[in-house]
Motif scaffolding. Sequence first.
Motif, PDB file in Angstrom:
ATOM      1  N   HIS A 146      -3.524  -5.159 -61.087  1.00  0.00           N
ATOM      2  CA  HIS A 146      -2.898  -4.100 -60.291  1.00  0.00           C
ATOM      3  C   HIS A 146      -3.878  -3.552 -59.252  1.00  0.00           C
ATOM      4  N   TRP A 147      -5.138  -3.397 -59.656  1.00  0.00           N
ATOM      5  CA  TRP A 147      -6.135  -2.900 -58.702  1.00  0.00           C
ATOM      6  C   TRP A 147      -6.359  -3.905 -57.573  1.00  0.00           C
ATOM      7  N   LEU A 148      -6.317  -5.189 -57.894  1.00  0.00           N
ATOM      8  CA  LEU A 148      -6.487  -6.211 -56.855  1.00  0.00           C
ATOM      9  C   LEU A 148      -5.315  -6.181 -55.867  1.00  0.00           C
ATOM     10  N   TRP A 149      -4.111  -5.995 -56.400  1.00  0.00           N
ATOM     11  CA  TRP A 149      -2.966  -5.853 -55.504  1.00  0.00           C
ATOM     12  C   TRP A 149      -3.133  -4.632 -54.600  1.00  0.00           C
ATOM     13  N   LEU A 150      -3.564  -3.515 -55.166  1.00  0.00           N
ATOM     14  CA  LEU A 150      -3.773  -2.311 -54.361  1.00  0.00           C
ATOM     15  C   LEU A 150      -4.862  -2.533 -53.311  1.00  0.00           C
ATOM     16  N   ALA A 151      -5.928  -3.229 -53.693  1.00  0.00           N
ATOM     17  CA  ALA A 151      -7.005  -3.504 -52.743  1.00  0.00           C
ATOM     18  C   ALA A 151      -6.498  -4.387 -51.600  1.00  0.00           C
ATOM     19  N   GLY A 152      -5.679  -5.385 -51.940  1.00  0.00           N
ATOM     20  CA  GLY A 152      -5.134  -6.251 -50.908  1.00  0.00           C
ATOM     21  C   GLY A 152      -4.233  -5.507 -49.936  1.00  0.00           C
ATOM     22  N   TRP A 153      -3.340  -4.684 -50.491  1.00  0.00           N
ATOM     23  CA  TRP A 153      -2.485  -3.879 -49.623  1.00  0.00           C
ATOM     24  C   TRP A 153      -3.313  -2.893 -48.799  1.00  0.00           C
ATOM     25  N   GLY A 154      -4.347  -2.324 -49.430  1.00  0.00           N
ATOM     26  CA  GLY A 154      -5.203  -1.387 -48.710  1.00  0.00           C
ATOM     27  C   GLY A 154      -5.898  -2.047 -47.526  1.00  0.00           C
ATOM     28  N   ALA A 155      -6.378  -3.280 -47.717  1.00  0.00           N
ATOM     29  CA  ALA A 155      -7.031  -4.006 -46.624  1.00  0.00           C
ATOM     30  C   ALA A 155      -6.041  -4.277 -45.488  1.00  0.00           C
ATOM     31  N   LEU A 156      -4.812  -4.652 -45.859  1.00  0.00           N
ATOM     32  CA  LEU A 156      -3.788  -4.902 -44.846  1.00  0.00           C
ATOM     33  C   LEU A 156      -3.468  -3.633 -44.061  1.00  0.00           C
ATOM     34  N   PHE A 157      -3.238  -2.529 -44.785  1.00  0.00           N
ATOM     35  CA  PHE A 157      -2.903  -1.271 -44.111  1.00  0.00           C
ATOM     36  C   PHE A 157      -4.074  -0.769 -43.264  1.00  0.00           C
ATOM     37  N   ALA A 158      -5.298  -0.952 -43.744  1.00  0.00           N
ATOM     38  CA  ALA A 158      -6.471  -0.529 -42.972  1.00  0.00           C
ATOM     39  C   ALA A 158      -6.574  -1.326 -41.673  1.00  0.00           C
ATOM     40  N   GLY A 159      -6.306  -2.634 -41.758  1.00  0.00           N
ATOM     41  CA  GLY A 159      -6.318  -3.450 -40.549  1.00  0.00           C
ATOM     42  C   GLY A 159      -5.254  -3.010 -39.557  1.00  0.00           C
ATOM     43  N   LEU A 160      -4.065  -2.703 -40.061  1.00  0.00           N
ATOM     44  CA  LEU A 160      -2.992  -2.223 -39.187  1.00  0.00           C
ATOM     45  C   LEU A 160      -3.345  -0.865 -38.580  1.00  0.00           C
ATOM     46  N   ALA A 161      -3.965   0.007 -39.381  1.00  0.00           N
ATOM     47  CA  ALA A 161      -4.356   1.328 -38.874  1.00  0.00           C
ATOM     48  C   ALA A 161      -5.400   1.194 -37.769  1.00  0.00           C
ATOM     49  N   LEU A 162      -6.370   0.291 -37.955  1.00  0.00           N
ATOM     50  CA  LEU A 162      -7.395   0.074 -36.936  1.00  0.00           C
ATOM     51  C   LEU A 162      -6.776  -0.481 -35.659  1.00  0.00           C
ATOM     52  N   TRP A 163      -5.853  -1.425 -35.811  1.00  0.00           N
ATOM     53  CA  TRP A 163      -5.162  -1.976 -34.643  1.00  0.00           C
ATOM     54  C   TRP A 163      -4.380  -0.891 -33.903  1.00  0.00           C
ATOM     55  N   ALA A 164      -3.652  -0.048 -34.642  1.00  0.00           N
ATOM     56  CA  ALA A 164      -2.860   1.018 -34.015  1.00  0.00           C
ATOM     57  C   ALA A 164      -3.769   2.039 -33.329  1.00  0.00           C
ATOM     58  N   TYR A 165      -4.898   2.335 -33.949  1.00  0.00           N
ATOM     59  CA  TYR A 165      -5.845   3.290 -33.360  1.00  0.00           C
ATOM     60  C   TYR A 165      -6.399   2.752 -32.035  1.00  0.00           C
ATOM     61  N   ARG A 166      -6.817   1.490 -32.028  1.00  0.00           N
ATOM     62  CA  ARG A 166      -7.375   0.909 -30.806  1.00  0.00           C
ATOM     63  C   ARG A 166      -6.319   0.805 -29.709  1.00  0.00           C
ATOM     64  N   ARG A 167      -5.096   0.480 -30.095  1.00  0.00           N
ATOM     65  CA  ARG A 167      -4.025   0.415 -29.104  1.00  0.00           C
ATOM     66  C   ARG A 167      -3.769   1.796 -28.499  1.00  0.00           C
ATOM     67  N   ASP A 168      -3.800   2.820 -29.338  1.00  0.00           N
ATOM     68  CA  ASP A 168      -3.593   4.186 -28.836  1.00  0.00           C
ATOM     69  C   ASP A 168      -4.737   4.597 -27.915  1.00  0.00           C
ATOM     70  N   GLU A 169      -5.976   4.221 -28.285  1.00  0.00           N
ATOM     71  CA  GLU A 169      -7.113   4.542 -27.425  1.00  0.00           C
ATOM     72  C   GLU A 169      -7.005   3.836 -26.082  1.00  0.00           C
ATOM     73  N   ASP A 170      -6.599   2.589 -26.081  1.00  0.00           N
ATOM     74  CA  ASP A 170      -6.445   1.847 -24.823  1.00  0.00           C
ATOM     75  C   ASP A 170      -5.395   2.467 -23.930  1.00  0.00           C
ATOM     76  N   ARG A 171      -4.304   2.925 -24.535  1.00  0.00           N
ATOM     77  CA  ARG A 171      -3.245   3.553 -23.751  1.00  0.00           C
ATOM     78  C   ARG A 171      -3.716   4.846 -23.084  1.00  0.00           C
ATOM     79  N   ARG A 172      -4.510   5.603 -23.828  1.00  0.00           N
ATOM     80  CA  ARG A 172      -4.906   6.917 -23.333  1.00  0.00           C
ATOM     81  C   ARG A 172      -6.091   6.868 -22.380  1.00  0.00           C
ATOM     82  N   TYR A 173      -7.034   5.981 -22.676  1.00  0.00           N
ATOM     83  CA  TYR A 173      -8.299   6.020 -21.933  1.00  0.00           C
ATOM     84  C   TYR A 173      -8.613   4.706 -21.210  1.00  0.00           C
ATOM     85  N   GLY A 174      -7.667   3.766 -21.301  1.00  0.00           N
ATOM     86  CA  GLY A 174      -7.852   2.518 -20.561  1.00  0.00           C
ATOM     87  C   GLY A 174      -8.952   1.641 -21.058  1.00  0.00           C
TER      88      GLY A 174
END
Length: 272
Positions: A244-272
Amino acid sequence: MNDLTSTTDHPAPTTATPSPSLPRAVVALSRAELVKLLRVPAFAIPTLAFPTLFFAMFGLPNVGRTLAGVDAGAYLVVSYAAYSLLSVALFSFGVSVASERALGWSRLLRVTPMPPAAYLLAKVVAALVTGLATITVLVTFAALVGHVRFEAGVLALVVLKLLAGMTPFVALGLFLGFSVGPTAAAPVANLVVLPLAFMSGLFVPLSLGPAAIREIAPYSPAYHFAQVAWSTIGVRSSGAEVTHWLWLAGWGALFAGLALWAYRRDEDRRYG
């Protein structure tokens, strides 16, 4: 004359504003975040009250019965505690970050000497404190009104596992916060939280649900989150806890990657 020349050639030194240390910045921002949450009754009251209200409606009538091989009262306390942390993670991060982006708060923080990591760490601290407060209210109510009690060591272990297992949903909340606007954030968060809660068996035991839900539930992060918590009070888990912890870690890595992608996309939109 010599004095004037000396002054002109050697201007008075200027002092730059020192950057605060990361721990000090995190403490200050965490305190501000908690004060902000407490000053918004629309967030604070439902967050603290809803899990306890659910237990009052559905847990109290079943205290003394057996559910999944343990006391139904204890089972439902753990279930609603897990649900409360899901809500805190999605709303404290998702809705809050989306609102702050729209208000320009994150843009203002960029021009301060505050370490960039302090913002996210303060969000984590505030979410953990809020989640702990919610669990405390729920456990206290269950003990005083329903006479549902846990051994101190068991309760401490349940709380620690819940707070640790909350991490993937914190990352999911950040992804939501950087992906949608403030108007859509709350409805989208509800559209995420409620299916996760039902697919994990937090509201209705999976054994009583449709067969289709039972088939897809083991692929949901909330399912493994619930299994980790329930196993601590003696519920027979569907697999080894490390799985169960491995499943949570895997999902956490996926969500963290998506969060980083969304953050960088938002930064690019705002500050070019």
